[in-house]
Design an enzyme around this catalytic site. Structure first.
Site, PDB file in Angstrom:
ATOM      1  N   GLY A  56      49.229  41.415  50.500  1.00 14.85           N
ATOM      2  CA  GLY A  56      47.908  40.807  50.516  1.00 14.85           C
ATOM      3  C   GLY A  56      47.224  40.916  49.172  1.00 14.85           C
ATOM      4  CB  SER A  57      45.095  38.624  47.251  1.00 11.19           C
ATOM      5  OG  SER A  57      46.207  37.798  46.949  1.00 11.19           O
ATOM      6  CE  LYS A 107      50.728  47.336  49.159  1.00  9.23           C
ATOM      7  NZ  LYS A 107      51.369  46.076  48.691  1.00  9.23           N
ATOM      8  CG  ASP A 112      52.884  43.641  53.318  1.00  7.66           C
ATOM      9  OD1 ASP A 112      52.570  42.440  53.375  1.00  7.66           O
ATOM     10  OD2 ASP A 112      52.201  44.497  52.736  1.00  7.66           O
ATOM     11  CG  HIS A 217      44.849  46.872  53.589  1.00 10.53           C
ATOM     12  ND1 HIS A 217      45.928  47.710  53.758  1.00 10.53           N
ATOM     13  CD2 HIS A 217      45.286  45.822  52.866  1.00 10.53           C
ATOM     14  CE1 HIS A 217      46.984  47.183  53.165  1.00 10.53           C
ATOM     15  NE2 HIS A 217      46.623  46.045  52.614  1.00 10.53           N
ATOM     16  CG  ASP A 381      17.059  52.541  27.349  1.00  7.91           C
ATOM     17  OD1 ASP A 381      15.967  53.095  27.561  1.00  7.91           O
ATOM     18  OD2 ASP A 381      17.857  52.913  26.476  1.00  7.91           O
ATOM     19  N   GLY A 382      15.144  52.545  30.680  1.00  8.71           N
ATOM     20  CA  GLY A 382      14.991  53.395  31.851  1.00  8.71           C
ATOM     21  C   GLY A 382      15.509  54.812  31.713  1.00  8.71           C
ATOM     22  CG  ASP A 383      17.050  56.297  28.011  1.00  5.58           C
ATOM     23  OD1 ASP A 383      15.930  55.807  27.721  1.00  5.58           O
ATOM     24  OD2 ASP A 383      17.937  56.519  27.171  1.00  5.58           O
ATOM     25  CB  THR A 384      11.523  57.606  28.702  1.00  3.30           C
ATOM     26  OG1 THR A 384      11.634  56.549  27.751  1.00  3.30           O
ATOM     27  CG2 THR A 384      10.495  58.612  28.208  1.00  3.30           C
TER      28      THR A 384
END
Length: 403
Positions: A56-57, A107, A112, A217, A381-384
């Protein structure tokens, strides 16, 4: 959540075309879309044993991403998490099999085994020499009579592929593959389930929990455990592995199940190197995405005895971008700082009121971390908050060494 897809009915065919188009001419696909989706080596001359795998993909780069010199000759791609048809597998076998024969690597999943097995029988009826091996490296459920195939399959692809590239005959390649299967052991863990295109996401794993031993899966694992840290996660998995590993040195394959950041994967590599099995490890493959489960936020660990033959064949050249190679595990090397940058240690001295003032300031900054990050995220950038809190924690840790 929205995904970068067009129509779910076209996702596999478009993905296969993407793999072939980006290969620089090294790959091709068989005709027969959409029912037959087989990726093959474009330079194949049928002068050696061919290797065919697939399934399966949704496990990309497996399996099409490992087609190339030194690994697979062809990969047969089914729908997402669904086995390809017998006709598709047969087309792949017939397209690449010459007088030297073909090894089919499967597998251990019911679909399969059925479809690849029937295709092998039909190929034999056409007069071809074809052998088949079944990979069952999952050790999460030790009492299960049919263990699942996981990322340990990559050990089989690489070692059998290297032998075939050297010109070994079908019996020798098959025997080597069976030996790898007998020695390969794998286990996975995830913080979340995966998202199948066109289907509702299953929210089986609650926040703060991790599932140990789940399949590629999204099959349920052996148990859900409270997630504490990367170290605790690796320790739980290595405890399972150590119970089935031989006393020999091993190669470990650290596989990203698709949705784990590389930063996290590097932390996991660090933890594996110093885990309970760390002393047995000779080399590591990865960390990298090799056999994924779409976007699953997890990882798997596979181990294989590091015999001289296994190491040689794992290290043999493979002209495949998705294969990360094998690298030895060593102690962390630390180089000295350049002249003038080595920190000067002050003479510590005690001053209660200064200590109290600095401690209060640090506590305030640590408490404000989340709010300051939220403010900064609106303009930067939200890091202070994290930056200031990190400095505060460092200052608290060094308080006894300050003048």
């Amino acid at each position: 959540m929205t995904q970068f897809l067009n129509r779910k009915e076209d996702v596999v065919t478009e993905a296969v075309d993407g793999v072939v188009a980006a290969s620089g001419g090294k790959l091709a696909r068989l005709d027969g879309y959409p029912h037959i989706r087989v990726v093959v080596r474009n330079d194949w001359t049928k002068d050696r044993v061919a290797l065919v795998s697939g399934g399966g993909s949704g496990h990309e780069p497996a399996h099409a991403g490992f087609v190339g010199k030194g690994m697979l000759t062809a990969a047969v791609c089914g729908d997402v998490f669904a086995s390809p048809s017998v006709d598709a597998v047969l087309a792949g076998i017939l397209a690449v099999t010459g007088p030297a024969g073909c090894l089919v690597i499967v597998k251990n999943y019911t679909g399969d085994r059925l479809n690849f097995g029937l295709a092998v029988e039909r190929a034999r009826a056409f007069g071809h020499k074809v052998s088949m091996v079944i990979v069952d490296d999952d050790i999460a459920l030790p009492d299960l009579p049919q263990a699942r195939g996981l990322a340990g399959t990559l050990f089989v692809h690489k070692i059998a592929g290297a032998l075939a590239e050297e010109g070994a005959d079908l019996d020798a390649v098959t025997q080597a593959a069976e030996g790898v299967i007998a020695g390969a052991k794998s286990i996975g863990m995830s913080l979340d389930t995966c998202r199948v295109p066109g289907a509702a996401k299953e929210d089986r794993i609650p926040d703060g929990m991790a599932e140990l031993g789940l399949g590629i899966h999204g099959e349920a694992g052996v148990e859900q455990v409270r997630f504490e840290s990367a170290k605790a996660a690796v320790d739980a998995m290595c405890q399972k592995l150590s119970s089935v590993m031989a006393d020999d040195r091993h190669v470990v394959l650290l596989n990203n199940l698709g949705g784990t950041s590389m930063l996290e994967m590097e932390v996991l590599a660090h933890e594996i190197a110093r885990s309970s099995i760390g002393g047995k490890l000779e080399a590591m493959i990865g960390p990298a995405a090799m056999m994924t489960s779409l976007d699953m936020r997890g990882f798997s660990i596979s181990a294989l005895p590091a015999s001289a033959d296994n190491l040689r064949l794992l290290k043999a050249p493979a002209d495949i971008a998705a294969w990360p190679g094998v690298h030895g595990i060593s102690d962390v090397a630390v180089a000295p700082l350049p002249d003038g940058l080595k920190p000067i240690k002050p003479l510590p001295s005690e001053h209660a009121s200064t200590r109290a003032f600095l401690t209060k300031c640090c506590d305030i900054l640590i408490e404000a971390e989340a709010r300051l990050n939220a403010f900064d995220a609106k303009t930067g950038d939200g890091d202070t908050g994290s930056t200031l809190a990190g400095a505060a924690r460092a200052l608290l840790n060094r308080m006894d060494q300050l003048p």
